[in-house]
Design a protein around this motif. Structure first.
Motif, PDB file in Angstrom:
ATOM      1  N   UNK B  41      14.708   4.027 -18.739  1.00 29.93           N
ATOM      2  CA  UNK B  41      13.596   4.147 -17.768  1.00 29.93           C
ATOM      3  C   UNK B  41      13.353   2.547 -17.831  1.00 29.93           C
ATOM      4  N   UNK B  42      13.831   2.146 -16.627  1.00 31.34           N
ATOM      5  CA  UNK B  42      13.593   0.423 -16.673  1.00 31.34           C
ATOM      6  C   UNK B  42      12.878   0.231 -15.474  1.00 31.34           C
ATOM      7  N   UNK B  43      12.243   1.293 -14.673  1.00 33.15           N
ATOM      8  CA  UNK B  43      11.576   0.979 -13.368  1.00 33.15           C
ATOM      9  C   UNK B  43      10.513   2.250 -13.021  1.00 33.15           C
ATOM     10  N   UNK B  77       6.673   7.767 -15.700  1.00 36.57           N
ATOM     11  CA  UNK B  77       6.040   6.915 -16.868  1.00 36.57           C
ATOM     12  C   UNK B  77       6.709   6.714 -17.886  1.00 36.57           C
ATOM     13  N   UNK B  78       7.945   7.171 -18.138  1.00 35.42           N
ATOM     14  CA  UNK B  78       8.678   7.139 -19.259  1.00 35.42           C
ATOM     15  C   UNK B  78       8.887   5.778 -19.640  1.00 35.42           C
ATOM     16  N   UNK B  79       8.917   4.915 -18.505  1.00 35.31           N
ATOM     17  CA  UNK B  79       9.009   3.377 -18.609  1.00 35.31           C
ATOM     18  C   UNK B  79       7.866   2.800 -19.652  1.00 35.31           C
ATOM     19  N   UNK B  80       6.678   3.392 -19.753  1.00 35.16           N
ATOM     20  CA  UNK B  80       5.491   2.850 -20.609  1.00 35.16           C
ATOM     21  C   UNK B  80       5.860   2.879 -22.029  1.00 35.16           C
ATOM     22  N   UNK B  81       6.460   4.010 -22.535  1.00 33.09           N
ATOM     23  CA  UNK B  81       6.708   3.958 -24.099  1.00 33.09           C
ATOM     24  C   UNK B  81       7.948   4.020 -24.425  1.00 33.09           C
ATOM     25  N   UNK B  85      13.227   5.985 -22.090  1.00 32.20           N
ATOM     26  CA  UNK B  85      14.342   6.931 -21.694  1.00 32.20           C
ATOM     27  C   UNK B  85      13.317   8.186 -20.600  1.00 32.20           C
ATOM     28  N   UNK B  86      14.359   8.481 -19.618  1.00 32.28           N
ATOM     29  CA  UNK B  86      13.690   9.467 -18.672  1.00 32.28           C
ATOM     30  C   UNK B  86      13.841  10.794 -19.616  1.00 32.28           C
ATOM     31  N   UNK B 103      10.211  -2.162 -14.700  1.00 33.77           N
ATOM     32  CA  UNK B 103       9.361  -1.922 -15.734  1.00 33.77           C
ATOM     33  C   UNK B 103       8.954  -3.232 -16.464  1.00 33.77           C
ATOM     34  N   UNK B 104       9.990  -3.870 -17.099  1.00 31.18           N
ATOM     35  CA  UNK B 104       9.629  -4.796 -17.979  1.00 31.18           C
ATOM     36  C   UNK B 104       8.962  -5.930 -17.429  1.00 31.18           C
ATOM     37  N   UNK B 105       8.937  -6.232 -16.298  1.00 26.04           N
ATOM     38  CA  UNK B 105       7.974  -7.311 -15.721  1.00 26.04           C
ATOM     39  C   UNK B 105       6.672  -6.613 -15.821  1.00 26.04           C
ATOM     40  N   UNK B 106       6.534  -5.365 -15.077  1.00 24.74           N
ATOM     41  CA  UNK B 106       5.266  -4.742 -15.348  1.00 24.74           C
ATOM     42  C   UNK B 106       4.714  -4.749 -16.577  1.00 24.74           C
ATOM     43  N   UNK B 107       5.500  -4.607 -17.727  1.00 19.21           N
ATOM     44  CA  UNK B 107       4.723  -4.562 -19.050  1.00 19.21           C
ATOM     45  C   UNK B 107       4.426  -5.925 -19.529  1.00 19.21           C
TER      46      UNK B 107
END
Lengths: 270, 151, 372
Positions: B41-43, B77-81, B85-86, B103-107
């Motif tokens: 889950x990278x995005x 939302x799996x990218x948050x935690x 993984x989806x 996801x990584x950039x947003x985190x």
């Protein structure tokens, strides 16, 4: 004499779904005037009993349509009626949808299951009065694709410029539409909370949830009309069965502003 | 109510713009797969138009659609935690237009700008809570034949 | 002013005018309302001892006819009967022929309508005939009824009309009103007309103008009765109190005592709820609709597909009390309670409506104190 049924004849009986039938009825003699969207009749199945059913269409020649779901002895008997059979009707009773209050504003119809039936005449009325209302949106939640009422008519509504969205709980093979609770559809429509009137009917849990979702989107409670159900025996405000706190729903409802019912619906076993 | 995606609807404009600098437009054809169960889950996406089905793979049966998401809604939302993984699969039911966020950039942005991070996570939590509520109500099978339904 | 002979004449005059005269008599150890053929059937010399869950006749030495407070029945038995056939339906060649039951309503003259019950009739008038769909049965019986009210001079231990503002003096709505006096000067009734027909009837009775002394004594007797009520409703806005106490713990307390038998609703002079019964004969071509008294304590009362809305005894008692004292105002513009005390007397476990209201009132005051 509002305690005595008037003879009507079933002029068409059409199966809407596996357990829902639309009965078109026409007066044999004297007609019952005054039905408006959201009001109801006490419909009598000979020798079985009477149930309150909202009108799902109000036609010319005093024709009425009641969409009935077979869930008990009386509704079961009504669903077995065929064209030519006799029924008794009393009414109209209660307060219907306040469409005057919606004049000039967007109309947002939210229906769950057979809750679409009392809202169908609203949609027809709004489509029949272009210019009187703003944008019309119809959001429908139902159990499965095969439980959807008025499928052909929905296509007609779409052609008539209404936005119609349907979502189901249990998609079968071949369903290409939305899956989820009806409130998810609220996210998809661009609501103008300051100029929208919402009309909501369905199971009470769905009504509460939908009303909360509408409040969260900025609609004031008095612009949310809900149609509620309680046991009704007389329809005339005398039997006491349909009380919801201060309301006699057969008289003060079934359509009531959410500002009057919000706190009542929160009380268990009221 | 504006036509902003719900996630960003009430976010201050400055923060919204900072987030959008990370986003790219991404379209999917009908039937296209956005992700599969167990994938990284990278995005995540904010849907602009079209409809995406979330499904669960059941051996011997067609993928079971449990929910669909459409315009203005957030997908993923799996990218948050961790472990990122989806949990479900996602497929476009029709041509779908999105804004895609890495996801990584947003985190990283959330970590660097904790105020923005807090606001964004509040909104994600609200969306998750909302879907949890809807799921619970669907568990009731509200429109079942025996259910309490106005006639 | 009339004497006992005047009362005898009153029954005769009313019967001669075609009325079915109904009044209190002694039967089965209670003061029971039934048709009177003569005033001799009135309960002369009988009083009652009333307490929560208790009703006892007691002989009186003064021979008074109306010094016995409210009995188990009220006039709704006659105006809003427990069973009414509303219509019959025949299926003839596939056609429905439905006919209203057109039995001519009896013309009742009620003798001895106490102030609380006079108010109760007014309350039921509003409930059953004021809306857009007046009930034909009630209207038929009520419009022809002749009411002879009796002011209370001897309240019972469960009476609280004074605190409800419904007695012991008679309010409007009567055709005739009497105040009974028994003293050294004898057994007399100060009687006044309240309607043209009442005045006509009065003119046919043997009597004489009431003296100033008699009037003063009668007014005093009624006024003093106000101070001898066995019960008092708390002096507060009951409408508001009921709306604010829906989650009070007291409901659990009363639910632990309440048997949900519904006696309180049967004896209440304003309780009006009904249900319907549809019956058919064996051929299946003849059907009837009967309307029967129903009770909000019944599980079926609030039945919806799936089950009753009010499943717990707590919710059903709460429905009864909050309706009677609270939401009745919203629905019909007044209280549904007239302070007659019947529900207190005839409750098999002695639940007392005034005590329950007081407990709710105390709870709100404690809650306010706790918050301040």
């Amino acid at each position: 004499m509002t305690t005595v049924p008037v003879p009507y004849r079933v002029t068409a009986a059409s199966a809407e779904t596996a357990d829902c039938v639309s009965l078109e009825v026409t007066p044999v003699g004297q007609a019952l005037p005054g039905f408006t969207p959201g009001r109801f009749a006490m419909v009598y199945a000979f020798g079985v009993g009477e149930v309150p059913i909202s009108v799902s269409a109000i036609g010319g020649g005093h024709r009425l349509v009641h969409t009935v779901r077979a869930i008990g002895a009386v509704t079961g008997a009504l669903c077995r009626l065929r064209a030519g059979d006799a029924v008794g009707l009393r009414g109209p009773y209660g307060v219907g949808w306040d469409l005057d209050a919606a004049a000039g504003s967007d109309v947002l119809v939210v229906a769950g299951g057979i809750g679409l039936a009392p809202l169908r005449p609203v949609v027809r009325h709004v489509l029949g009065h272009p210019g009187h209302y703003g944008r019309l949106r119809v959001l429908i939640g139902t159990r499965a694709p095969e439980d959807l009422l008025y499928r052909e008519e929905l296509a007609h509504w779409r052609r008539a410029a209404a936005q119609v969205e349907v979502t189901v709980d249990r998609p079968g093979p071949g369903w290409r539409g939305s899956v989820g609770l009806v409130t998810t559809l609220l996210d998809r429509v661009d609501t103008r909370p300051d100029r929208t009137t919402a009309l909501v009917c369905g199971p009470e849990v769905m009504i509460r949830h939908t009303a909360r979702a509408l409040l969260a989107r900025g609609l004031p409670a008095h612009r949310i009309q809900v149609s509620l159900e309680r046991n009704m025996r007389c329809g005339t405000g005398h039997c006491g069965h349909c009380q919801l706190g201060p309301l006699l729903l057969c008289r003060d409802g079934p359509v009531v502003g959410y500002h009057r019912t919000r706190s009542l619906l929160a009380v268990r076993e009221l | 109510m504006t036509a902003w995606p719900l996630l960003l609807d009430t976010l201050p404009q400055v923060q919204r713009e900072r987030l959008f600098t990370l986003a790219g437009e991404r379209d999917f054809p009908a039937g296209g797969t956005l992700f599969d169960e167990g994938g990284v889950a990278d995005r995540f996406w904010l849907i602009r138009s079209g409809e995406v089905a979330l499904d669960v793979y059941v051996p011997g049966r067609r993928a079971q659609v449990v929910e669909t998401l459409g315009p203005r809604q957030q997908l993923g939302w799996s990218w948050i935690f961790p472990p990122y993984r989806w949990h479900l699969g996602a497929r476009a039911l029709c041509p779908v237009r999105t804004w895609e966020f890495p996801a990584a950039e947003v985190r990283e942005l959330c970590t660097a700008d904790t105020e923005l991070g807090y606001e964004l996570m509040l909104r994600c939590a609200a969306l998750i809570a909302d879907r949890l509520q809807a799921t619970r109500l669907r568990l009731l099978d509200l429109y079942a034949p025996h259910g309490s339904v106005p006639s | 002013m009339i004497g006992r002979d005047g009362l005898t004449a009153l029954v005769e005059v009313l019967r001669a005018r075609g009325y079915t005269v109904v009044g209190p008599t002694v039967q089965d150890g209670a003061i029971v309302l039934r048709e009177l053929e003569s005033a001799a059937q009135l309960p002369y010399g009988w009083g009652v001892d009333l307490e929560a869950g208790q009703y006892r006749l007691r002989p009186r030495t003064d021979g008074a006819a109306f010094a016995n407070a409210a009995g188990p029945q009220s006039w709704k038995t006659f105006l809003h009967p427990a069973r009414v056939r509303q219509w019959t339906a025949e299926r003839v060649d596939g056609e429905l022929v439905i006919e209203a039951d057109d039995t001519p309503p009896p013309r009742f003259a009620f003798l001895g309508v106490r102030s609380c019950d006079l108010r109760a009739v007014a309350v039921q008038d509003r409930v059953l005939t004021a809306g857009p769909h007046p009930d034909p049965t009630y209207r038929g019986r009520r419009s022809g009824a002749f009411l002879v009210a009796v002011e209370c001079t001897e309240p019972g231990g469960t009476c609280f009309c004074a605190s409800m503002g419904t007695g012991p003096a008679a309010g409007p709505g009567y055709d005739l009103v009497m105040t009974e006096l028994v003293d050294d000067a004898g057994h007399r009734f100060w009687i006044r007309g309240g309607s043209p027909e009442g005045t006509d009837v009065l003119a046919e009775l043997p009597g004489e103008p009431a003296s100033e002394a008699l009037r003063t004594a009668a007014v005093h007797a009624v006024a003093s009765a106000a101070g001898r009520m066995g019960r008092t409703m708390p002096d507060t806005d009951l409408h508001r109190l009921m709306a604010e106490t829906l989650d009070a713990p007291r409901w659990d307390d009363v639910a632990s005592r309440c048997l949900t038998c519904g006696n309180c609703t049967m004896v209440c002079p304003t309780c009006f709820c009904t249900t319907t019964e549809d019956v058919t004969d064996l051929t299946g071509n003849h059907a009837e609709r009967w309307r029967v008294w129903d009770v909000c304590f019944n599980l079926d009362f609030s039945y919806l597909p799936g089950g009753p809305v009010r499943a717990s005894p707590r919710s059903r008692y709460r429905q009864w009390l909050t309706h009677k004292l609270g939401t009745w105002y919203d629905q019909f513009g007044s209280s549904g309670c007239v302070g007659c005390g019947r529900c207190v007397v005839w409750c098999p476990v002695a639940i007392d409506i005034t005590e329950e209201a007081a407990a709710l009132h105390d709870w709100t005051r404690r809650a306010e104190d706790g918050a301040s």
